[in-house]
Design an enzyme around this catalytic site. Sequence first.
Site, mmCIF file in Angstrom:
data_model
loop_
_atom_site.group_PDB
_atom_site.id
_atom_site.type_symbol
_atom_site.label_atom_id
_atom_site.label_comp_id
_atom_site.label_asym_id
_atom_site.label_seq_id
_atom_site.Cartn_x
_atom_site.Cartn_y
_atom_site.Cartn_z
ATOM 1 N N LYS A 97 0.883 -1.168 0.000
ATOM 2 C CA LYS A 97 0.000 0.000 0.000
ATOM 3 C C LYS A 97 0.915 1.212 0.000
ATOM 4 C CE LYS A 97 -2.859 2.985 2.727
ATOM 5 N NZ LYS A 97 -3.628 3.275 3.937
ATOM 6 N N ALA A 184 -9.524 5.717 3.594
ATOM 7 C CA ALA A 184 -9.446 6.824 4.553
ATOM 8 C C ALA A 184 -10.671 7.726 4.525
ATOM 9 C CB ALA A 184 -8.206 7.680 4.340
#
Lengths: 256, 66
Positions: A97, A184
């Site tokens: 990531k 997020a």
Amino acid sequence: MSDLVIAGRTLRSRLIVGTGKYPSHAIMKACHEASGTEMVTVAVRRVDISRKTESLLDYIDTSAIFLLPNTAACYTAADAIRTAHLGREAGMSNWVKLEVIGDEQTLYPDNEGLLEATRVLVKDGFVVLPYTSDDPVMCRKLADAGAAAVMPLGAPIGSGLGIQNPNNIRIIREQATVPVIVDAGVGTASDAAIAMELGADGVLMNTAIAGATDPVAMARAMKLAVEAGRLAYLAGRIPRKSYATASSPLQGIVGS
Amino acid sequence: MTITLNGDPHELERPLTVSALLAQLEIDARRVAVELNLAVVKKVAYDSSMVKDGDEVEIVNFVGGG
């Protein structure tokens, strides 16, 4: 409901969960189980030489859950590339990531550095999942550079503000040639459902679960929300209209 | 001899392999990654890679993160 496939890896759950900020490792493990996740993010940090600490890995069933190392807190492409290589050696997988952060207060990505690091790591044989701005043009450039998925933010990391630019997430999904993971900004279950209803292929979250008053219950709520949102997306919602349309027949009304 | 280990000076009696260093530090080699002078050391090379005076060594592992 079809599975999520990223770079040939099949995930039965469309929810990717973090491993940071839980009240305890035991609660984290219970959250992972309640969420149904098959992929969790981990950070790469120096071993504390002076102090023996519990290993995070004692609380992750790596036979069922795939580890996705991140490059959190890297502010340059060079640092992110270095961290990705260390993560690959620690975890023995070539997935990353990718984060290249551009601003301390917002933790917004540095998209120039992100694109550069994506190109290098793809060349180095990595499966790159970049955390990016919710910008359709940037997402296209990342996919063109070889990213296996794009991970646009819903809102700043840890903010819990929910999906701030739903239209961009929808456009990114419509245009993208790779899976889109909203990463997020989720604060509660409805935020995750909205991301999925917009067409996102998955959602990645950490604080929304870890910071909840009852993290395990929230993990289950997120599992249900992601499933519900995906189902609603596939089912096809009705068009929005300004005025009412009766649900009951207009014929045979008593007294007419 | 002195090496720099995770950013701090660290005393060693003599040059030793990465495997021996990890054993001395009581670190499970399977769960970490090691960088020697900015180059990642593959796990298969732990027994053959020597840590010498002045070397910079980074030992990292996975911690909680998002």
